[in-house]
Design an enzyme around this catalytic site. Structure first.
Site, PDB file in Angstrom:
ATOM      1  N   LYS A 191       0.949  -1.194  -0.066  1.00 35.68           N
ATOM      2  CA  LYS A 191      -0.078   0.158  -0.024  1.00 35.68           C
ATOM      3  C   LYS A 191       0.805   1.203  -0.030  1.00 35.68           C
ATOM      4  CE  LYS A 191      -1.926   3.026   1.966  1.00 35.68           C
ATOM      5  NZ  LYS A 191      -1.854   4.580   1.360  1.00 35.68           N
ATOM      6  N   GLU A 229       9.011   1.454  11.109  1.00 40.39           N
ATOM      7  CA  GLU A 229      10.404   2.385  10.905  1.00 40.39           C
ATOM      8  C   GLU A 229       9.630   3.781  10.847  1.00 40.39           C
ATOM      9  OE1 GLU A 229      13.638   1.353  10.091  1.00 40.39           O
ATOM     10  OE2 GLU A 229      13.523  -0.662   9.505  1.00 40.39           O
ATOM     11  N   CYS A 286      13.556  10.373   7.195  1.00 42.36           N
ATOM     12  CA  CYS A 286      13.540   9.884   8.603  1.00 42.36           C
ATOM     13  C   CYS A 286      14.921   9.935   9.158  1.00 42.36           C
ATOM     14  CB  CYS A 286      13.018   8.408   8.491  1.00 42.36           C
ATOM     15  SG  CYS A 286      14.047   7.257   7.512  1.00 42.36           S
ATOM     16  N   GLU A 305      10.214  15.944  15.483  1.00 40.01           N
ATOM     17  CA  GLU A 305      10.522  15.755  14.079  1.00 40.01           C
ATOM     18  C   GLU A 305       9.968  16.805  13.155  1.00 40.01           C
ATOM     19  OE1 GLU A 305       9.096  12.349  12.012  1.00 40.01           O
ATOM     20  OE2 GLU A 305      11.199  12.094  11.189  1.00 40.01           O
TER      21      GLU A 305
HETATM   22  P1  NAD Z   1       2.117   8.638   7.490  1.00 43.39           P
HETATM   23  O1  NAD Z   1       2.244   7.542   8.881  1.00 43.39           O
HETATM   24  O2  NAD Z   1       1.118   9.578   7.704  1.00 43.39           O
HETATM   25  O3  NAD Z   1       1.846   7.543   6.265  1.00 43.39           O
HETATM   26  C1  NAD Z   1       2.681   6.381   5.990  1.00 43.39           C
HETATM   27  C2  NAD Z   1       1.804   5.357   5.359  1.00 43.39           C
HETATM   28  O4  NAD Z   1       0.661   4.893   6.149  1.00 43.39           O
HETATM   29  C3  NAD Z   1       1.161   5.813   4.052  1.00 43.39           C
HETATM   30  O5  NAD Z   1       0.846   4.929   2.971  1.00 43.39           O
HETATM   31  C4  NAD Z   1      -0.416   6.104   4.577  1.00 43.39           C
HETATM   32  O6  NAD Z   1      -1.315   5.991   3.457  1.00 43.39           O
HETATM   33  C5  NAD Z   1      -0.407   5.004   5.672  1.00 43.39           C
HETATM   34  N1  NAD Z   1      -1.510   5.158   6.712  1.00 43.39           N
HETATM   35  C6  NAD Z   1      -1.967   6.581   7.055  1.00 43.39           C
HETATM   36  N2  NAD Z   1      -2.889   6.352   7.885  1.00 43.39           N
HETATM   37  C7  NAD Z   1      -3.149   5.002   8.332  1.00 43.39           C
HETATM   38  C8  NAD Z   1      -4.226   4.239   8.766  1.00 43.39           C
HETATM   39  N3  NAD Z   1      -4.792   4.711   9.783  1.00 43.39           N
HETATM   40  N4  NAD Z   1      -3.875   2.945   8.892  1.00 43.39           N
HETATM   41  C9  NAD Z   1      -3.107   2.450   7.849  1.00 43.39           C
HETATM   42  N5  NAD Z   1      -2.315   2.928   7.205  1.00 43.39           N
HETATM   43  C10 NAD Z   1      -2.106   4.340   7.209  1.00 43.39           C
HETATM   44  O7  NAD Z   1       3.753   9.105   7.399  1.00 43.39           O
HETATM   45  P2  NAD Z   1       4.108   9.975   6.000  1.00 43.39           P
HETATM   46  O8  NAD Z   1       3.758  11.363   6.213  1.00 43.39           O
HETATM   47  O9  NAD Z   1       3.809   9.338   4.797  1.00 43.39           O
HETATM   48  O10 NAD Z   1       5.679   9.709   6.086  1.00 43.39           O
HETATM   49  C11 NAD Z   1       6.472  10.746   7.020  1.00 43.39           C
HETATM   50  C12 NAD Z   1       6.951   9.823   8.243  1.00 43.39           C
HETATM   51  O11 NAD Z   1       7.439   8.691   7.806  1.00 43.39           O
HETATM   52  C13 NAD Z   1       8.021  10.498   8.938  1.00 43.39           C
HETATM   53  O12 NAD Z   1       7.640  10.685  10.378  1.00 43.39           O
HETATM   54  C14 NAD Z   1       9.042  10.010   8.639  1.00 43.39           C
HETATM   55  O13 NAD Z   1      10.000  10.072   9.779  1.00 43.39           O
HETATM   56  C15 NAD Z   1       8.791   8.533   8.751  1.00 43.39           C
HETATM   57  N6  NAD Z   1       9.885   7.686   7.929  1.00 43.39           N
HETATM   58  C16 NAD Z   1      10.502   6.780   8.511  1.00 43.39           C
HETATM   59  C17 NAD Z   1      11.340   6.153   7.736  1.00 43.39           C
HETATM   60  C18 NAD Z   1      12.237   5.047   8.529  1.00 43.39           C
HETATM   61  O14 NAD Z   1      12.868   4.052   7.881  1.00 43.39           O
HETATM   62  N7  NAD Z   1      12.498   4.808  10.034  1.00 43.39           N
HETATM   63  C19 NAD Z   1      11.589   6.357   6.327  1.00 43.39           C
HETATM   64  C20 NAD Z   1      10.770   6.966   5.706  1.00 43.39           C
HETATM   65  C21 NAD Z   1       9.888   7.771   6.549  1.00 43.39           C
END
Ligand code: NAD
Length: 484
Positions: A180, A255, A289, A386
């Site tokens: 997804k 992650e 991240c 962050e």
């Molecule tokens: P997000 O958590 O909003 O979304 C991530 C994914 O989760 C998307 O595909 C989104 O559609 C899905 N999602 C959202 N709500 C959901 C729910 N209720 N149930 C299931 N899935 C759901 O994050 P974002 O804004 O897309 O990404 C930024 C964040 O990701 C930052 O905090 C960043 O640090 C983190 N990140 C971490 C890593 C790592 O490897 N540690 C890498 C990249 C990004």
């Protein structure tokens, strides 16, 4: 620019080896962050699409894929890697339009995707069990087996790299995947499905269902027939995912975010450190991240280093992805608003320097000038949370103990680096810092396919990347044979 709808329809799901209209027939707008313009539509997958994808993955596990020798799975992944390499430019253009990444960064992501597929292709037949000495008359051994159907929920900031590390490792172990992608950026996930198809990956092994987080994402993470969840994204959503996983008692890898520090001691090679100090913070407009958003600097070198950091900041240029400058736009107006809110909350702080938004940059794009803030107390909101934008804070320290205490003073623990020529201090700091990765005299924001990666604290748990990931994407069975 025309999106490469050349290879695949951008408004469909890829389920059971076929491009399928989402069950609802609904789509979501696809925005180019560089211009703010809507350039297409993507599928709005829902629970029905997720259910079909999980069924297809289950069937694939019972079919040809489940019986395929590990070396053949590996060969297939390596073949996918070669197809990716042959399409690096096209993938980079797609990602630049979808995510707003400057072209050279988008190219680097495509090459990293190929590298993950090569790495996990080569590793597929090298994960072994062991024999265990036991009672007389027994032979005991362990088998590493796939979980079954693995769910992969990924964010928008590094789609290709995160798909490579998570789906690549899961496939190497023989799982079948339901992916997804983020609603803001799903085009290279669809391209990945097209590449898998071209490489001859059996139907149902890779399924991609774009859609909203609370619809498709929630349906996937709570699905009763998935066997493992790999989630990369924010802390609040990660918490929901872990709760959903608990309901079905499935393992989950989280992650999440970070507030990663670089510690610069007064004996550091500043010339070597400077590019890392800045690039690790502003890469991908700070939407990383493992971005290094805190620079913790010894007071004795603070003023001279600040001057040199500021000079670098003033030389940074921001502009549309296709202009290929240092920094592109943020992913969305929402993200720009979040970063602007943080900067407003830091109104009391000293702005040491700002980069420049190039003159002909579209006003409707989501641009923020990179900002370096100095003299920031370590417990200030901007030094703790962050931001996920091109903002770095400089925090002074007096002693080694204080530097370590500041480094460990946030809820996160993803990556850190230590700049010092003192070998003893390098070892002490590497042990004392709470983080999943510590770099000594370098910094690897996202790099290093071979290096196990993941967090502690609010940065999450579990490890992806490197060989270690293969253990996470498999389960261990112990076979105890009594033969007298
Ligand atoms: P997000 O958590 O909003 O979304 C991530 C994914 O989760 C998307 O595909 C989104 O559609 C899905 N999602 C959202 N709500 C959901 C729910 N209720 N149930 C299931 N899935 C759901 O994050 P974002 O804004 O897309 O990404 C930024 C964040 O990701 C930052 O905090 C960043 O640090 C983190 N990140 C971490 C890593 C790592 O490897 N540690 C890498 C990249 C990004």
């Amino acid at each position: 620019m025309p999106l490469s709808a050349l290879w695949y329809p951008t408004d469909k799901c890829f389920i059971d080896g076929a491009w399928q209209t989402p069950a609802s027939g609904a789509t979501l707008p696809l925005e180019n962050p560089s211009t703010g313009q809507i350039i297409g539509q993507i599928a709005r997958g829902n629970a029905d699409d997720i259910d079909a994808a999980v069924s297809a993955a289950q069937a694939a596990r019972l079919g040809e894929w489940g019986r395929m020798p590990a070396f053949e799975r590996g060969r297939m992944l390596a073949h996918m890697g070669r197809i990716v390499l042959a399409h690096v430019d096209a993938l980079a253009e797609i990602e630049a339009a979808d995510v707003g990444k400057p072209l050279k960064q988008a190219r680097a992501d495509a090459v990293a995707l190929a590298r993950y597929l090569e790495y996990y292709g080569g590793a597929a037949d090298k994960v072994m069990g062991e024999t265990i000495p036991y009672l007389d008359g027994y032979t005991v051994y362990t088998l590493r087996e796939p979980h079954g159907v693995t769910a992969h929920i990924v964010p928008w900031n590094y789609p290709m790299q995160i798909i490579g590390r998570s789906v690549g490792a899961a496939l190497a172990m023989g799982n079948a995947c339901v992916l997804k992608p983020a609603e803001e950026a799903c085009l290279t996930a669809l391209a990945f499905a097209a590449i898998a198809d071209e490489a001859g990956v059996p139907k149902g092994v890779i399924n991609v269902v774009p859609g909203l987080g609370h619809e498709a994402g929630a349906a996937l993470s709570s699905h009763a027939r998935i066997n493992h969840i790999s989630f990369t994204g924010s802390v609040p959503v990660g918490t929901l995912i872990q709760k959903a996983a608990a309901d079905n008692v499935v393992p989950v890898t989280l992650e999440l975010g970070g507030k990663s520090p670089q510690l610069v001691f007064d004996d550091a090679d500043l010339e070597a450190a400077l590019p890392f100090l800045v690039n690790a913070g502003i890469q991908n407009a700070g939407q990383t991240c493992s971005a290094s958003s805190r620079l913790i600097v010894h007071r004795r070198i603070h003023d001279q280093l600040l001057e040199r950091l500021a000079a670098r900041y003033r030389a940074l240029r921001v502009g549309p992805a296709m202009a290929d400058l240092d920094i592109g736009p943020l992913i969305s107006g929402t993200q720009k608003g979040i970063v602007a809110g943080f900067l407003a909350a830091g109104g009391d702080l000293e702005i040491a320097a700002r980069g420049e938004i190039a003159a002909d940059t579209p006003a409707s794009g989501h641009y923020i000038a990179p900002t370096l803030l100095a003299g920031v107390p370590h417990d200030h909101l901007l030094a703790r949370d962050e931001i996920f934008g091109p903002v770095q804070v400089v925090i002074p320290f007096e002693s080694e103990d204080e530097a370590i205490a500041i480094a460990n003073s946030t809820d996160f623990g993803l990556v850190a680096s230590v700049w010092t020529r003192d070998g003893g201090r390098q070892m002490r700091a590497a042990k004392a810092i709470r983080a999943g990765q510590v770099f000594l005299n370098n910094y690897g924001a996202g790099g290093g396919v071979e290096l196990p990666f993941g967090g502690i604290g609010k940065s999450g748990h579990g490890r992806e990347k490197g060989f270690e990931a293969l253990y996470g994407f498999s389960t261990l069975k112990t076979v105890a044979a009594f033969h007298g």
